[in-house]
Write a protein that holds these residues in place. Structure first.
Motif, PDB file in Angstrom:
ATOM      1  N   LYS A   1       0.966  14.834  -8.935  1.00 26.75           N
ATOM      2  CA  LYS A   1       1.058  15.735  -7.784  1.00 26.75           C
ATOM      3  C   LYS A   1       0.028  15.356  -6.710  1.00 26.75           C
ATOM      4  CE  LYS A   1       0.719  20.692  -6.685  1.00 26.75           C
ATOM      5  NZ  LYS A   1      -0.486  20.660  -5.896  1.00 26.75           N
TER       6      LYS A   1
ATOM      7  N   GLU B   1       1.022  13.985  -3.012  1.00 22.96           N
ATOM      8  CA  GLU B   1       0.637  14.770  -1.836  1.00 22.96           C
ATOM      9  C   GLU B   1      -0.230  13.938  -0.883  1.00 22.96           C
ATOM     10  OE1 GLU B   1      -1.286  18.182  -3.466  1.00 22.96           O
ATOM     11  OE2 GLU B   1       0.584  19.336  -3.707  1.00 22.96           O
ATOM     12  N   ALA B   2      -1.133  13.144  -1.489  1.00 22.09           N
ATOM     13  CA  ALA B   2      -2.000  12.291  -0.658  1.00 22.09           C
ATOM     14  C   ALA B   2      -1.184  11.255   0.101  1.00 22.09           C
ATOM     15  CB  ALA B   2      -3.050  11.613  -1.528  1.00 22.09           C
TER      16      ALA B   2
ATOM     17  N   LEU C   1       1.986  11.681   0.993  1.00 22.59           N
ATOM     18  CA  LEU C   1       2.790  12.366   2.003  1.00 22.59           C
ATOM     19  C   LEU C   1       1.972  12.797   3.208  1.00 22.59           C
ATOM     20  CD1 LEU C   1       5.110  14.584  -0.264  1.00 22.59           C
ATOM     21  CD2 LEU C   1       5.787  12.638   1.153  1.00 22.59           C
ATOM     22  N   ASP C   2       0.729  13.246   2.969  1.00 21.27           N
ATOM     23  CA  ASP C   2      -0.070  13.715   4.106  1.00 21.27           C
ATOM     24  C   ASP C   2      -0.863  12.599   4.782  1.00 21.27           C
ATOM     25  OD1 ASP C   2      -2.270  13.241   2.482  1.00 21.27           O
ATOM     26  OD2 ASP C   2      -2.572  15.335   1.960  1.00 21.27           O
ATOM     27  N   GLY C   3      -0.694  11.346   4.308  1.00 24.66           N
ATOM     28  CA  GLY C   3      -1.331  10.210   4.957  1.00 24.66           C
ATOM     29  C   GLY C   3      -2.732   9.907   4.485  1.00 24.66           C
ATOM     30  N   THR C   4      -3.224  10.672   3.470  1.00 27.22           N
ATOM     31  CA  THR C   4      -4.576  10.381   2.959  1.00 27.22           C
ATOM     32  C   THR C   4      -4.627   8.985   2.371  1.00 27.22           C
ATOM     33  OG1 THR C   4      -4.884  12.738   2.458  1.00 27.22           O
ATOM     34  CG2 THR C   4      -6.371  11.179   1.380  1.00 27.22           C
TER      35      THR C   4
ATOM     36  N   TYR D   1       0.127   1.934  -1.246  1.00 28.99           N
ATOM     37  CA  TYR D   1       1.162   2.676  -1.992  1.00 28.99           C
ATOM     38  C   TYR D   1       1.461   2.041  -3.359  1.00 28.99           C
ATOM     39  CZ  TYR D   1       2.584   5.990   1.654  1.00 28.99           C
ATOM     40  OH  TYR D   1       2.653   7.010   2.555  1.00 28.99           O
TER      41      TYR D   1
END
Length: 479
Positions: free
Chosen positions: A266, A270-271, A273-276, A282
């Motif tokens: 998770k 999330e990281a 998806l939010d660009g972190t 990737y």
């Protein structure tokens, strides 16, 4: 109000005793009355025969007057306490002993009751058609001489004597009845203290177990079937307590083991998806997500496998195969892992016959679990030795590493599900804690044993046995 089994037993036995006593008393009273009546009738007949010989015949022959007859009848009643009525052959009343105590007497017996047969006689118990105030025994006796009816005589005697004897006999029966009641009560008290009370304690303990209170003990210590039942219940309570503790640990462990990879997956997604996490990294984090997914898949598969063991036990498909082929195949599978840690995986065979009779797929899993476990325990540059040898008609396989070893107090715990000990896991914490549990279940299903020999600082050795092909049929017959 709820009635206990003991209450029902007490009431049932008391009712039974009362019914038995009523039956015995009724039969005794009836039988006694019949015997006394028969005896009294015989006595009256004997007395009448004596009276006829000494008095009646003399009156019939004219040697005794009517006044003399009255006097003799009065003397007879005073002596034998028996009232006498003398009648003619047609039933007319001639004389009665002590007539003054009667009010009105009948003129003829047949007039009182047309069923009276003066040639046959009769026996009656009662107040004799209302003549007497109380119960009397009346015996009618015809008087014959040379086959010819000469008259009729009725003797009446009180039934008080019979009633007194009956009362005495019933009083005597009360004593054994009371003794029987006392003995039964003693037996019931003993039965209650030795059988029902322990059963009640066992029942109460079982109710507490149903509520989840597995610490309670029955307190029943005996060397009989009830003692065995108590011991079995307490043993069951102990096992249920362990099961309850295992259930809690199982939920805690599985929650932890599922939460960790899910949290990682998770977090990384999330990281991303939010660009972190930048796009150029990737591949690295997707590989981590994939590894965590594989870990979840492996954990789920292991749980499903263990659950099938609990319900049905491992389903085995036995056949003959060479255990060396399985070990060598596993060596090839873990070659990469050994190379990363520069571990020397060595195979030694001390027997010519290495053919076993077992489930090949399940044994491949056992060998892989033990070697994979040894790799995790072993330090870099360490050595793992797999040894195959023959002993007592069985093939033994040993997997020995040079890891840190396991503390003696924790050696039995390694077979428990989800058990993990930092000192025995090295730096690799990715294990599910289910491999050794599955391994033991598989070996046990084969009817064989697996043992752990471990010394702190010197490594651990797992040894399990399998039936040799030439002894497989023999072992199967024994089982």
């Amino acid at each position: 109000m709820k009635h206990t089994f003991f209450d029902k037993v007490i009431v049932g036995i008391l009712v039974l005793l009362v019914l038995v006593f009523i039956g015995i008393a009724s039969y005794t009273s009836y039988a006694t009355q019949r015997v006394l009546l028969d005896t009294k009738q015989k006595n009256l007949k004997n007395e009448s025969a004596l009276l006829v010989e000494q008095t009646i015949y003399s009156y019939i022959h004219g040697t005794t007057s009517l006044e003399g007859l009255q006097e003799r009848l009065n003397e007879f009643e005073n002596t034998l306490q028996t009232n006498v009525w003398y009648c003619a052959k047609n039933g007319n009343l001639i004389k009665v002993s002590q007539p003054d105590r009667f009010g009105k007497l009948p003129y003829n017996l047949v007039d009182m009751d047309s069923k009276i047969d003066l040639e046959k006689g009769f026996t009656k118990v009662g107040n004799f058609y209302g003549i007497f105030d109380g119960i009397v025994i009346s015996v009618g006796i015809p008087i014959f001489k040379q086959g010819k009816l000469m008259g009729f005589m009725v003797l009446h005697t009180t039934a008080d004597e019979i009633n007194e004897v009956q009362d005495d006999i019933l009083s005597i029966t009360y004593i054994p009845f009371l003794i029987m009641i006392l003995v039964v009560m003693i037996v019931l008290i003993y039965f209650f203290s030795t059988v029902l009370r322990p059963i009640a304690k066992i029942n109460q303990t079982a109710r507490e177990y149903a509520k989840g209170n597995f610490e309670l003990k029955t307190g029943v210590k005996r060397n009989d079937e009830i003692g065995e039942l108590s011991d079995s219940l307490e043993y069951m309570g102990g096992e249920l307590s362990k099961l309850d503790e295992y259930r809690k640990n199982f939920i805690a462990n599985i929650s932890h083991d599922f939460r960790s990879p899910l949290t990682s997956i998770k977090g990384y997604l999330e990281a991303m998806l939010d660009g972190t996490i930048p796009v150029d990294k990737y591949d690295r984090y997707l590989k981590i997500v994939l590894d965590e997914s594989k870990r979840l898949t492996k954990l789920t598969s292991s749980l499903i496998e263990l659950n099938s063991f609990d319900t049905y036990g491992p389903v085995l498909k036995r056949r003959k195969f060479d255990i060396l082929d399985v070990i060598q195949s596993t060596q090839n599978t873990v070659e990469g892992s050994c190379g990363e840690k520069k571990i020397d995986l060595c195979l030694k065979c001390n027997t010519k016959n290495t053919i076993v009779y077992a489930d090949k797929i399940k044994i491949e899993q056992v060998v892989y679990n033990l070697i994979d476990n040894a790799i995790k325990f072993s330090p870099k540059g360490g050595k793992i030795t797999v040894t195959v040898y023959d002993k007592n008609g069985k093939i033994f396989i040993s997997v020995k590493d040079e890891g840190p070893g396991i503390e003696k107090k924790n050696q039995n715990k390694v077979w428990e599900r989800f058990y993990k000990e930092d000192s025995s896991r090295g730096k690799d914490k990715r294990g599910t804690g289910l491999g050794l549990s599955i391994t033991k279940e598989i070996i046990r299903a084969h009817g064989e044993n697996i043992n752990l020999i471990s010394t702190e600082g010197a490594g651990s050795e797992f040894v399990f046995s399998l039936p040799r092909e030439d002894n497989a049929e023999k072992d199967h017959v024994k089982q």
